[in-house]
Design a protein around this motif. Sequence first.
Motif, mmCIF file in Angstrom:
data_model
loop_
_atom_site.group_PDB
_atom_site.id
_atom_site.type_symbol
_atom_site.label_atom_id
_atom_site.label_comp_id
_atom_site.label_asym_id
_atom_site.label_seq_id
_atom_site.Cartn_x
_atom_site.Cartn_y
_atom_site.Cartn_z
ATOM 1 N N HIS A 9 0.832 -1.202 0.000
ATOM 2 C CA HIS A 9 0.000 0.000 0.000
ATOM 3 C C HIS A 9 0.869 1.255 0.000
ATOM 4 C CE1 HIS A 9 0.906 1.015 4.172
ATOM 5 N NE2 HIS A 9 0.776 -0.278 4.444
ATOM 6 N N GLY A 10 0.277 2.361 -0.421
ATOM 7 C CA GLY A 10 0.982 3.636 -0.457
ATOM 8 C C GLY A 10 1.155 4.227 0.937
ATOM 9 N N ILE A 11 1.728 5.415 0.987
ATOM 10 C CA ILE A 11 1.990 6.112 2.254
ATOM 11 C C ILE A 11 0.663 6.365 2.961
ATOM 12 C CG2 ILE A 11 2.927 8.200 3.310
ATOM 13 C CD1 ILE A 11 4.721 8.430 0.740
ATOM 14 N N ALA A 12 0.602 5.944 4.225
ATOM 15 C CA ALA A 12 -0.640 6.058 5.003
ATOM 16 C C ALA A 12 -0.453 7.002 6.186
ATOM 17 C CB ALA A 12 -1.058 4.676 5.501
ATOM 18 N N ASP A 23 -8.239 1.373 10.060
ATOM 19 C CA ASP A 23 -8.896 2.562 9.509
ATOM 20 C C ASP A 23 -7.938 3.589 8.925
ATOM 21 O OD1 ASP A 23 -11.344 1.525 10.312
ATOM 22 O OD2 ASP A 23 -11.297 2.563 12.250
ATOM 23 N N ARG A 24 -6.637 3.349 9.023
ATOM 24 C CA ARG A 24 -5.684 4.342 8.525
ATOM 25 C C ARG A 24 -5.753 4.467 7.008
ATOM 26 N NH1 ARG A 24 -0.136 3.968 9.236
ATOM 27 N NH2 ARG A 24 -0.161 1.710 9.388
ATOM 28 N N PRO A 25 -6.061 5.665 6.490
ATOM 29 C CA PRO A 25 -6.140 5.859 5.032
ATOM 30 C C PRO A 25 -4.793 6.283 4.448
ATOM 31 C CG PRO A 25 -6.856 7.852 6.133
ATOM 32 C CD PRO A 25 -6.509 6.851 7.228
ATOM 33 N N GLY A 30 0.394 9.934 -0.357
ATOM 34 C CA GLY A 30 0.294 8.517 -0.652
ATOM 35 C C GLY A 30 -0.595 8.257 -1.861
ATOM 36 N N LYS A 31 -1.706 8.973 -1.944
ATOM 37 C CA LYS A 31 -2.601 8.822 -3.108
ATOM 38 C C LYS A 31 -1.911 9.290 -4.384
ATOM 39 C CE LYS A 31 -6.794 9.488 -0.408
ATOM 40 N NZ LYS A 31 -7.875 10.431 -0.077
#
Length: 166
Positions: A9-12, A23-25, A30-31
Amino acid sequence: MVELYLIRHGIAAEPEEYPNDADRPLTDEGKRKTRKVAARLSELNLRFDLILSSPLVRARQTADILKTAKLSDQLEESIDLASDGDMEAWLSWFEQWRQKGDSTLALVGHQPNLGNWAEILIWGEARGRLVVKKGGALGLTLPGTGSPVGRSQLFWLASPKFLFVP
C-alpha cells in the motif's frame, strides 16, 4: 506458470492518528504517489486477471487506484492479506484461483507480510531480508502446478522511486 505481483500500500496516515489501525487511510501524498506508480505499471503494459487486496483501508485505497488505472477489471478483498494475514489460508485460496486458468495476480498488502511471503515462496522460509517499500512492487513467477512454496522465482523488485520520477 503464474505471475504474482506483491504490491505494498501507499503512504498512510501515522498509526497514532487512528485508534484502529485498520482505519488508517492513504495520505494525500500517498494517493498522489500511488497514482503515479499505477500509471507507470500501466505504461509497462501490466494487466492483472485479479487484484486481491487486504481489507484495511490503506490497502483497499491502493487497490482501487490500481483498478482505476485499468490494471484489472477484477478487485476482491481477502482477510488473509491483512497485516496479521494467514499465508496457509491464502495458499488454499490460490490453488482454487489457479485452477480457473488465470495467470496474473496482484496482491495488495502490508510489510512485513509481503516480504515474508515472497521469501517463503522463493526459499521455503521467511528470512526477513526482502522489504517491499510503500508503493513498491515485487514480481514472482510461481509454478503452474503443485505448491509454490520454495519453488517460485523472483523476477522483479521495484521501489516507487524506480517506478516514477517524484
